[in-house]
Design a protein around this motif. Structure first.
Motif, PDB file in Angstrom:
ATOM      1  N   LEU A 324       0.820  -1.212   0.000  1.00  0.00           N
ATOM      2  CA  LEU A 324       0.000   0.000   0.000  1.00  0.00           C
ATOM      3  C   LEU A 324       0.855   1.264   0.000  1.00  0.00           C
ATOM      4  O   LEU A 324       1.805   1.395   0.765  1.00  0.00           O
ATOM      5  N   ASP A 325       0.511   2.209  -0.897  1.00  0.00           N
ATOM      6  CA  ASP A 325       1.134   3.531  -0.880  1.00  0.00           C
ATOM      7  C   ASP A 325       0.109   4.553  -1.383  1.00  0.00           C
ATOM      8  O   ASP A 325      -1.031   4.211  -1.708  1.00  0.00           O
ATOM      9  N   HIS A 326       0.535   5.820  -1.470  1.00  0.00           N
ATOM     10  CA  HIS A 326      -0.400   6.907  -1.783  1.00  0.00           C
ATOM     11  C   HIS A 326      -0.950   6.817  -3.198  1.00  0.00           C
ATOM     12  O   HIS A 326      -2.030   7.374  -3.480  1.00  0.00           O
ATOM     13  N   THR A 327      -0.251   6.139  -4.108  1.00  0.00           N
ATOM     14  CA  THR A 327      -0.753   6.068  -5.480  1.00  0.00           C
ATOM     15  C   THR A 327      -2.109   5.381  -5.547  1.00  0.00           C
ATOM     16  O   THR A 327      -2.928   5.691  -6.408  1.00  0.00           O
ATOM     17  N   TYR A 328      -2.363   4.448  -4.621  1.00  0.00           N
ATOM     18  CA  TYR A 328      -3.662   3.775  -4.604  1.00  0.00           C
ATOM     19  C   TYR A 328      -4.775   4.754  -4.249  1.00  0.00           C
ATOM     20  O   TYR A 328      -5.877   4.692  -4.816  1.00  0.00           O
ATOM     21  N   THR A 329      -4.502   5.668  -3.335  1.00  0.00           N
ATOM     22  CA  THR A 329      -5.501   6.669  -2.964  1.00  0.00           C
ATOM     23  C   THR A 329      -5.872   7.527  -4.167  1.00  0.00           C
ATOM     24  O   THR A 329      -7.056   7.767  -4.440  1.00  0.00           O
ATOM     25  N   VAL A 330      -4.867   7.974  -4.902  1.00  0.00           N
ATOM     26  CA  VAL A 330      -5.106   8.833  -6.068  1.00  0.00           C
ATOM     27  C   VAL A 330      -5.904   8.087  -7.126  1.00  0.00           C
ATOM     28  O   VAL A 330      -6.894   8.606  -7.673  1.00  0.00           O
ATOM     29  N   LYS A 331      -5.509   6.849  -7.432  1.00  0.00           N
ATOM     30  CA  LYS A 331      -6.193   6.093  -8.480  1.00  0.00           C
ATOM     31  C   LYS A 331      -7.609   5.701  -8.059  1.00  0.00           C
ATOM     32  O   LYS A 331      -8.512   5.628  -8.902  1.00  0.00           O
ATOM     33  N   CYS A 332      -7.814   5.466  -6.772  1.00  0.00           N
ATOM     34  CA  CYS A 332      -9.168   5.161  -6.288  1.00  0.00           C
ATOM     35  C   CYS A 332     -10.106   6.334  -6.525  1.00  0.00           C
ATOM     36  O   CYS A 332     -11.229   6.166  -7.023  1.00  0.00           O
ATOM     37  N   ARG A 333      -9.669   7.530  -6.179  1.00  0.00           N
ATOM     38  CA  ARG A 333     -10.514   8.713  -6.372  1.00  0.00           C
ATOM     39  C   ARG A 333     -10.789   8.958  -7.856  1.00  0.00           C
ATOM     40  O   ARG A 333     -11.907   9.335  -8.235  1.00  0.00           O
ATOM     41  N   GLU A 334      -9.779   8.755  -8.690  1.00  0.00           N
ATOM     42  CA  GLU A 334      -9.978   8.927 -10.130  1.00  0.00           C
ATOM     43  C   GLU A 334     -10.991   7.920 -10.664  1.00  0.00           C
ATOM     44  O   GLU A 334     -11.851   8.262 -11.483  1.00  0.00           O
ATOM     45  N   TRP A 335     -10.900   6.673 -10.224  1.00  0.00           N
ATOM     46  CA  TRP A 335     -11.815   5.620 -10.667  1.00  0.00           C
ATOM     47  C   TRP A 335     -13.247   5.928 -10.242  1.00  0.00           C
ATOM     48  O   TRP A 335     -14.184   5.873 -11.046  1.00  0.00           O
ATOM     49  N   ALA A 336     -13.438   6.281  -8.972  1.00  0.00           N
ATOM     50  CA  ALA A 336     -14.787   6.581  -8.479  1.00  0.00           C
ATOM     51  C   ALA A 336     -15.380   7.788  -9.183  1.00  0.00           C
ATOM     52  O   ALA A 336     -16.603   7.868  -9.374  1.00  0.00           O
ATOM     53  N   GLY A 337     -14.522   8.723  -9.596  1.00  0.00           N
ATOM     54  CA  GLY A 337     -14.999   9.928 -10.261  1.00  0.00           C
ATOM     55  C   GLY A 337     -15.609   9.675 -11.627  1.00  0.00           C
ATOM     56  O   GLY A 337     -16.256  10.566 -12.189  1.00  0.00           O
ATOM     57  N   ARG A 338     -15.429   8.462 -12.160  1.00  0.00           N
ATOM     58  CA  ARG A 338     -15.995   8.137 -13.468  1.00  0.00           C
ATOM     59  C   ARG A 338     -17.454   7.704 -13.383  1.00  0.00           C
ATOM     60  O   ARG A 338     -18.096   7.477 -14.403  1.00  0.00           O
ATOM     61  N   PHE A 339     -17.989   7.594 -12.182  1.00  0.00           N
ATOM     62  CA  PHE A 339     -19.347   7.076 -12.009  1.00  0.00           C
ATOM     63  C   PHE A 339     -20.217   8.105 -11.306  1.00  0.00           C
ATOM     64  O   PHE A 339     -19.780   8.765 -10.369  1.00  0.00           O
ATOM     65  N   SER A 340     -21.461   8.206 -11.744  1.00  0.00           N
ATOM     66  CA  SER A 340     -22.408   9.097 -11.074  1.00  0.00           C
ATOM     67  C   SER A 340     -23.817   8.566 -11.252  1.00  0.00           C
ATOM     68  O   SER A 340     -24.134   7.956 -12.282  1.00  0.00           O
ATOM     69  N   TRP A 341     -24.662   8.824 -10.274  1.00  0.00           N
ATOM     70  CA  TRP A 341     -26.067   8.408 -10.369  1.00  0.00           C
ATOM     71  C   TRP A 341     -26.794   9.202 -11.448  1.00  0.00           C
ATOM     72  O   TRP A 341     -27.739   8.688 -12.059  1.00  0.00           O
ATOM     73  N   ASP A 342     -26.356  10.432 -11.693  1.00  0.00           N
ATOM     74  CA  ASP A 342     -26.985  11.215 -12.758  1.00  0.00           C
ATOM     75  C   ASP A 342     -26.816  10.517 -14.101  1.00  0.00           C
ATOM     76  O   ASP A 342     -27.772  10.400 -14.882  1.00  0.00           O
ATOM     77  N   ARG A 343     -25.602  10.062 -14.407  1.00  0.00           N
ATOM     78  CA  ARG A 343     -25.365   9.378 -15.676  1.00  0.00           C
ATOM     79  C   ARG A 343     -26.119   8.054 -15.746  1.00  0.00           C
ATOM     80  O   ARG A 343     -26.624   7.672 -16.800  1.00  0.00           O
ATOM     81  N   SER A 344     -26.180   7.350 -14.623  1.00  0.00           N
ATOM     82  CA  SER A 344     -26.933   6.093 -14.611  1.00  0.00           C
ATOM     83  C   SER A 344     -28.405   6.341 -14.912  1.00  0.00           C
ATOM     84  O   SER A 344     -29.028   5.614 -15.697  1.00  0.00           O
ATOM     85  N   ALA A 345     -28.982   7.374 -14.289  1.00  0.00           N
ATOM     86  CA  ALA A 345     -30.392   7.701 -14.527  1.00  0.00           C
ATOM     87  C   ALA A 345     -30.622   8.144 -15.968  1.00  0.00           C
ATOM     88  O   ALA A 345     -31.650   7.819 -16.577  1.00  0.00           O
ATOM     89  N   GLU A 346     -29.664   8.870 -16.546  1.00  0.00           N
ATOM     90  CA  GLU A 346     -29.804   9.299 -17.937  1.00  0.00           C
ATOM     91  C   GLU A 346     -29.832   8.111 -18.889  1.00  0.00           C
ATOM     92  O   GLU A 346     -30.618   8.076 -19.849  1.00  0.00           O
ATOM     93  N   ARG A 347     -28.987   7.118 -18.648  1.00  0.00           N
ATOM     94  CA  ARG A 347     -28.971   5.923 -19.504  1.00  0.00           C
ATOM     95  C   ARG A 347     -30.288   5.155 -19.378  1.00  0.00           C
ATOM     96  O   ARG A 347     -30.846   4.681 -20.366  1.00  0.00           O
ATOM     97  N   LEU A 348     -30.796   5.027 -18.153  1.00  0.00           N
ATOM     98  CA  LEU A 348     -32.064   4.330 -17.966  1.00  0.00           C
ATOM     99  C   LEU A 348     -33.214   5.091 -18.618  1.00  0.00           C
ATOM    100  O   LEU A 348     -34.115   4.482 -19.210  1.00  0.00           O
ATOM    101  N   THR A 349     -33.199   6.406 -18.517  1.00  0.00           N
ATOM    102  CA  THR A 349     -34.256   7.207 -19.128  1.00  0.00           C
ATOM    103  C   THR A 349     -34.288   6.996 -20.636  1.00  0.00           C
ATOM    104  O   THR A 349     -35.365   6.850 -21.237  1.00  0.00           O
ATOM    105  N   ALA A 350     -33.102   6.979 -21.253  1.00  0.00           N
ATOM    106  CA  ALA A 350     -33.043   6.736 -22.699  1.00  0.00           C
ATOM    107  C   ALA A 350     -33.641   5.378 -23.040  1.00  0.00           C
ATOM    108  O   ALA A 350     -34.427   5.252 -23.985  1.00  0.00           O
ATOM    109  N   LEU A 351     -33.322   4.363 -22.263  1.00  0.00           N
ATOM    110  CA  LEU A 351     -33.849   3.022 -22.525  1.00  0.00           C
ATOM    111  C   LEU A 351     -35.361   2.966 -22.320  1.00  0.00           C
ATOM    112  O   LEU A 351     -36.081   2.300 -23.067  1.00  0.00           O
ATOM    113  N   LEU A 352     -35.858   3.667 -21.301  1.00  0.00           N
ATOM    114  CA  LEU A 352     -37.295   3.682 -21.050  1.00  0.00           C
ATOM    115  C   LEU A 352     -38.050   4.406 -22.170  1.00  0.00           C
ATOM    116  O   LEU A 352     -39.230   4.147 -22.400  1.00  0.00           O
ATOM    117  N   HIS A 353     -37.368   5.303 -22.868  1.00  0.00           N
ATOM    118  CA  HIS A 353     -37.958   5.972 -24.032  1.00  0.00           C
ATOM    119  C   HIS A 353     -37.773   5.151 -25.296  1.00  0.00           C
ATOM    120  O   HIS A 353     -38.239   5.553 -26.367  1.00  0.00           O
TER     121      HIS A 353
END
Length: 364
Positions: A324-353
């Motif tokens: 374990l070192d600090h690089t894992y902290t940085v990469k974890c935050r970058e990875w999590a930043g690629r996901f959002s509930w807004d984008r998930s809801a937008e994809r579902l809305t498109a499919l529901l339409h």
């Protein structure tokens, strides 16, 4: 649109988990976008039959098993009001195509395939019936409808283990943990485990690993956050250095996770592993087994470590603590930043339409 979100539980149910977080986060975003949303679900003791939260109307009925026929009966009476149904599968779906109009757009949301877990939680005959409903009956019932999976692992399991036909779109979980909190790391090795305390999460494997880890790191501590039917059994055998917190409010949970050096999941399989993303958003890497869902949520060697099934968890955790070192902290935050509930809801809305949601998680 008028949308019915049908899910086994709501987020305030005492046995709520990641599936409920998914259903609720997208439902409230549907409502925020101007859609009329009705969340149809089971009713836990003490819960009201009807409620309204953040513009989402709740209708609650039935318990663990009776919710299924009761919801189908309710949709038979009122389903004509809805243009779209988000039918969330938790082991088995609600089979809403049986009772709604043919022109109603139904999306079956599958978090993970439960076939192997039925045997962990249910007697043999009931487990076999569950696998029959999840497999052949579901496959036939949703044959004319698109489906949603939360990870590539789930898509693969649907195709290979359920012989699922038709299009399956990936709509991943988002992350709702604020990443800008000022939380200090623990001065001593600290592990955290998040999730429902149920048999397939295998939290006992973490408890078994603690004495060996503490022989090398005497000050090591472990925090377990969650509740569930395994809580009493786990609490009765807690080794020194382990605290079982039960339920914690989100802010308290985030503070506890952020102090940890590692997040641990010993689960035998997930749809995705929402807790992995929550920990990553706070800069905490995960050690997990290389199983469905978790192999998608954890990027081995970047945001955590994946252990082959059968590996001694203590050895895997010790190796992670050494590396374990600090690089894992940085990469974890970058990875999590690629996901959002807004984008998930937008994809579902498109499919529901009935629209193509465009390039998604699997193509990034």
């Amino acid at each position: 649109m008028r949308i019915a979100v049908v899910n086994w539980r709501d987020p305030w149910h005492p046995q709520a988990g990641g599936a409920e977080t998914f259903a609720w986060e997208v439902a409230r975003r549907f409502a925020r976008a101007g859609h009329q949303v009705c969340y149809v679900t089971a009713r836990a003791p003490g819960q009201s039959r009807r409620d309204s939260v953040d513009g989402v109307r709740f209708v609650r009925m039935g318990g663990v098993f009776t919710v299924y026929p009761l919801v189908l009966g309710w949709l038979l009476l009122y389903g004509g009001r809805f243009e779209a149904v988000l039918d969330c599968q938790n082991g088995i779906p609600f089979f809403t195509p049986w009772v709604v109009r043919r022109r109603t757009r139904v999306l079956c949301v599958v978090h993970h395939v439960h076939d192997r877990q039925f045997g962990v939680h249910l007697p043999g005959w009931l487990a076999a019936f569950g696998r029959f409903l999840e497999g052949p009956v579901s496959r036939w019932s949703y044959r004319r409808h698109a489906s949603v999976a939360v990870s590539p692992s789930t898509v693969r399991a649907m195709r290979e283990r359920l012989a699922w036909r038709g299009p399956v779109h990936i709509v991943p979980n988002g992350v709702g943990v604020a990443q800008d909190g000022d939380f200090a790391k623990s001065p001593v090795p600290r592990l955290v485990c998040l999730g429902r305390l149920v048999a397939h999460k295998r939290v006992h494997l973490l408890l078994d690993a603690v004495p060996e880890l503490r022989r090398r790191w005497p000050g090591l501590v472990v925090d377990i956050v969650g509740r569930g039917p395994e809580e009493a059994a786990l609490r009765a055998r807690l080794p020194e250095g382990v605290t079982l917190h039960g339920y914690l409010p989100e802010e308290d949970k985030a503070r506890l996770v952020a102090r940890a050096w590692l997040h641990v999941s010993a689960s035998q399989g997930e749809g995705w592993g929402l807790s992995v993303l929550e920990a990553a958003a706070l800069g905490v890497p995960t050690v997990a087994f290389d199983v469905d869902g978790l192999r998608d949520a954890v990027r081995h060697g970047e945001t955590g470590w994946l252990l082959p099934e059968g590996t001694e968890l203590a050895k895997g955790l010790a190796a992670a603590l050494d590396e374990l070192d600090h690089t894992y902290t940085v990469k974890c935050r970058e990875w999590a930043g690629r996901f959002s509930w807004d984008r998930s809801a937008e994809r579902l809305t498109a499919l529901l339409h009935g629209r193509d949601p465009g390039p998604g998680w699997e193509e990034r």
